[in-house]
Design a protein around this motif. Structure first.
Motif, PDB file in Angstrom:
ATOM      1  N   SER A 101       0.829  -1.212   0.000  1.00  0.00           N
ATOM      2  CA  SER A 101       0.000   0.000   0.000  1.00  0.00           C
ATOM      3  C   SER A 101       0.861   1.259   0.000  1.00  0.00           C
ATOM      4  O   SER A 101       0.516   2.249  -0.658  1.00  0.00           O
ATOM      5  CB  SER A 101      -0.942  -0.013   1.204  1.00  0.00           C
ATOM      6  N   MET A 102       1.989   1.225   0.700  1.00  0.00           N
ATOM      7  CA  MET A 102       2.892   2.378   0.679  1.00  0.00           C
ATOM      8  C   MET A 102       3.502   2.555  -0.712  1.00  0.00           C
ATOM      9  O   MET A 102       3.643   3.690  -1.203  1.00  0.00           O
ATOM     10  CB  MET A 102       4.000   2.191   1.716  1.00  0.00           C
ATOM     11  N   ASP A 103       3.839   1.454  -1.360  1.00  0.00           N
ATOM     12  CA  ASP A 103       4.390   1.532  -2.708  1.00  0.00           C
ATOM     13  C   ASP A 103       3.347   2.060  -3.690  1.00  0.00           C
ATOM     14  O   ASP A 103       3.653   2.895  -4.558  1.00  0.00           O
ATOM     15  CB  ASP A 103       4.876   0.140  -3.145  1.00  0.00           C
ATOM     16  N   THR A 104       2.108   1.597  -3.541  1.00  0.00           N
ATOM     17  CA  THR A 104       1.034   2.080  -4.411  1.00  0.00           C
ATOM     18  C   THR A 104       0.786   3.564  -4.207  1.00  0.00           C
ATOM     19  O   THR A 104       0.586   4.318  -5.172  1.00  0.00           O
ATOM     20  CB  THR A 104      -0.259   1.290  -4.124  1.00  0.00           C
ATOM     21  N   LEU A 105       0.808   4.005  -2.948  1.00  0.00           N
ATOM     22  CA  LEU A 105       0.606   5.429  -2.662  1.00  0.00           C
ATOM     23  C   LEU A 105       1.719   6.267  -3.287  1.00  0.00           C
ATOM     24  O   LEU A 105       1.459   7.336  -3.857  1.00  0.00           O
ATOM     25  CB  LEU A 105       0.566   5.652  -1.155  1.00  0.00           C
ATOM     26  N   GLY A 106       2.948   5.796  -3.211  1.00  0.00           N
ATOM     27  CA  GLY A 106       4.057   6.532  -3.812  1.00  0.00           C
ATOM     28  C   GLY A 106       3.921   6.660  -5.315  1.00  0.00           C
ATOM     29  O   GLY A 106       4.146   7.744  -5.889  1.00  0.00           O
ATOM     30  N   ARG A 107       3.518   5.569  -5.966  1.00  0.00           N
ATOM     31  CA  ARG A 107       3.360   5.613  -7.426  1.00  0.00           C
ATOM     32  C   ARG A 107       2.207   6.516  -7.840  1.00  0.00           C
ATOM     33  O   ARG A 107       2.296   7.242  -8.831  1.00  0.00           O
ATOM     34  CB  ARG A 107       3.149   4.200  -7.971  1.00  0.00           C
ATOM     35  N   LYS A 108       1.112   6.504  -7.055  1.00  0.00           N
ATOM     36  CA  LYS A 108      -0.028   7.361  -7.397  1.00  0.00           C
ATOM     37  C   LYS A 108       0.280   8.834  -7.146  1.00  0.00           C
ATOM     38  O   LYS A 108      -0.342   9.708  -7.767  1.00  0.00           O
ATOM     39  CB  LYS A 108      -1.260   6.936  -6.592  1.00  0.00           C
ATOM     40  N   CYS A 109       1.218   9.100  -6.233  1.00  0.00           N
ATOM     41  CA  CYS A 109       1.611  10.488  -5.974  1.00  0.00           C
ATOM     42  C   CYS A 109       2.688  10.973  -6.941  1.00  0.00           C
ATOM     43  O   CYS A 109       3.160  12.112  -6.817  1.00  0.00           O
ATOM     44  CB  CYS A 109       2.103  10.625  -4.538  1.00  0.00           C
ATOM     45  N   GLY A 110       3.102  10.130  -7.867  1.00  0.00           N
ATOM     46  CA  GLY A 110       4.061  10.550  -8.880  1.00  0.00           C
ATOM     47  C   GLY A 110       5.498  10.234  -8.572  1.00  0.00           C
ATOM     48  O   GLY A 110       6.401  10.726  -9.275  1.00  0.00           O
ATOM     49  N   VAL A 111       5.777   9.430  -7.544  1.00  0.00           N
ATOM     50  CA  VAL A 111       7.156   9.077  -7.223  1.00  0.00           C
ATOM     51  C   VAL A 111       7.686   8.114  -8.285  1.00  0.00           C
ATOM     52  O   VAL A 111       7.106   7.058  -8.536  1.00  0.00           O
ATOM     53  CB  VAL A 111       7.243   8.430  -5.820  1.00  0.00           C
ATOM     54  N   GLY A 112       8.793   8.472  -8.914  1.00  0.00           N
ATOM     55  CA  GLY A 112       9.411   7.608  -9.912  1.00  0.00           C
ATOM     56  C   GLY A 112       8.801   7.701 -11.287  1.00  0.00           C
ATOM     57  O   GLY A 112       9.099   6.878 -12.164  1.00  0.00           O
ATOM     58  N   GLY A 113       7.938   8.663 -11.531  1.00  0.00           N
ATOM     59  CA  GLY A 113       7.320   8.794 -12.850  1.00  0.00           C
ATOM     60  C   GLY A 113       6.523  10.080 -12.956  1.00  0.00           C
ATOM     61  O   GLY A 113       6.376  10.835 -11.990  1.00  0.00           O
ATOM     62  N   ASP A 114       6.025  10.339 -14.141  1.00  0.00           N
ATOM     63  CA  ASP A 114       5.226  11.539 -14.393  1.00  0.00           C
ATOM     64  C   ASP A 114       3.760  11.153 -14.565  1.00  0.00           C
ATOM     65  O   ASP A 114       3.418  10.045 -14.973  1.00  0.00           O
ATOM     66  CB  ASP A 114       5.713  12.252 -15.663  1.00  0.00           C
ATOM     67  N   TRP A 115       2.882  12.111 -14.230  1.00  0.00           N
ATOM     68  CA  TRP A 115       1.457  11.887 -14.419  1.00  0.00           C
ATOM     69  C   TRP A 115       1.094  12.075 -15.891  1.00  0.00           C
ATOM     70  O   TRP A 115       1.636  12.935 -16.588  1.00  0.00           O
ATOM     71  CB  TRP A 115       0.646  12.883 -13.580  1.00  0.00           C
ATOM     72  N   ASN A 116       0.166  11.276 -16.303  1.00  0.00           N
ATOM     73  CA  ASN A 116      -0.319  11.359 -17.679  1.00  0.00           C
ATOM     74  C   ASN A 116      -1.772  11.823 -17.640  1.00  0.00           C
ATOM     75  O   ASN A 116      -2.701  11.028 -17.508  1.00  0.00           O
ATOM     76  CB  ASN A 116      -0.191   9.996 -18.369  1.00  0.00           C
TER      77      ASN A 116
END
Length: 257
Positions: A49-64
């Motif tokens: 869940s922490m990893d999912t939250l990081g990815r949804k907040c834009g950690v390690g990538g850009d929002w599309n």
């Protein structure tokens, strides 16, 4: 230590007998998963869940952002993931309290090592929805062999021996406001020495009143290993206590039951 454990068993046995009419009788139909697997899965869920939250907040990538609704949809998704993270944090904090602070306090107060997976599966209590879903940690107080007669398919009567045990169990309740221990008197039954215990009855032990708790004295001769951390949030400050301080308070809390 043995005399103290015997006194503890006698006291709790009397409490079970005195409140027999109020004991919630419910067969233990919970999952047969062991405590170790449940705790491992809980912390794995927290990591995911922490990893999912990081990815949804834009950690390690850009929002599309495909259209104008992308931002609002992303905010809703992040908010839902935050709720999942909070639920996982509360569950893992409760497990850490049970198998960390409570385990040490039970050994000090009872004089024996607490045992996992002896009080049945997780306790599902409708009156206390904040209980963490993990089998409680327990101390065996009294055991006896109970014999009963059963009829076989051919009509013959067979005598069976079962092991019935009384235990003092500790779990935890976690909510947005607080994290605390919850104690139970538990009655279990085992078909054989190698079988999984089945919980027959349990009764919540009323927590001690504040007036009954003895004042915990500060140990001035032994300085704390670390300075207490002070965190500030929303204009309020809170002190992070050392684990051994919480163990001392939990031991005093258990001694008054």
């Amino acid at each position: 230590q043995s005399l103290r454990s015997a006194a503890m068993s006698s006291s709790l046995g009397a409490r079970i007998a005195a409140r027999g009419g109020n004991v919630a009788k419910r067969a233990d139909v919970a999952s047969r998963e062991t405590t170790g697997r449940i705790v491992r899965d809980a912390f794995d869920t927290l990591a995911r869940s922490m990893d999912t939250l990081g990815r949804k907040c834009g950690v390690g990538g850009d929002w599309n952002d495909i259209d104008d609704q992308s931002t609002s949809l992303r905010e809703k998704s992040v908010d839902q993931t935050c709720h999942d993270v909070r639920a996982s944090l509360m569950a893992c904090s409760g497990m850490a309290a049970v198998f960390g602070v409570a385990a040490i306090a039970l050994k000090i107060a009872g004089g024996v090592d607490p045992v996992a997976d002896m009080a049945g599966g997780p306790i599902i209590d409708e009156s206390n929805s904040d209980l963490i879903r993990v089998p409680p940690l327990s101390i065996p107080l009294r055991q006896r062999i109970v014999e009963k007669l059963t009829k076989e398919g051919d009509g013959e009567t067979k005598r069976m021996s079962q092991l019935q045990g009384e235990l003092f169990a500790v779990s935890a309740q976690a909510s947005n406001e607080k994290l605390g221990m919850v104690c139970f008197d538990v009655l279990t039954m085992l078909e054989s020495a190698s079988s999984v215990p089945t919980r027959l009855e349990y009764a919540k032990v009323d927590p001690p009143k504040a007036a009954d708790l003895q004042a915990v004295t500060e140990v001035g001769s032994i300085p704390p290993s670390k300075r207490r951390k002070i965190t500030e949030a929303a204009g309020e400050s809170s002190i992070c206590h050392h684990t051994l301080e919480e163990v001392e308070h939990a031991t005093t809390w258990l001694d008054t039951l």
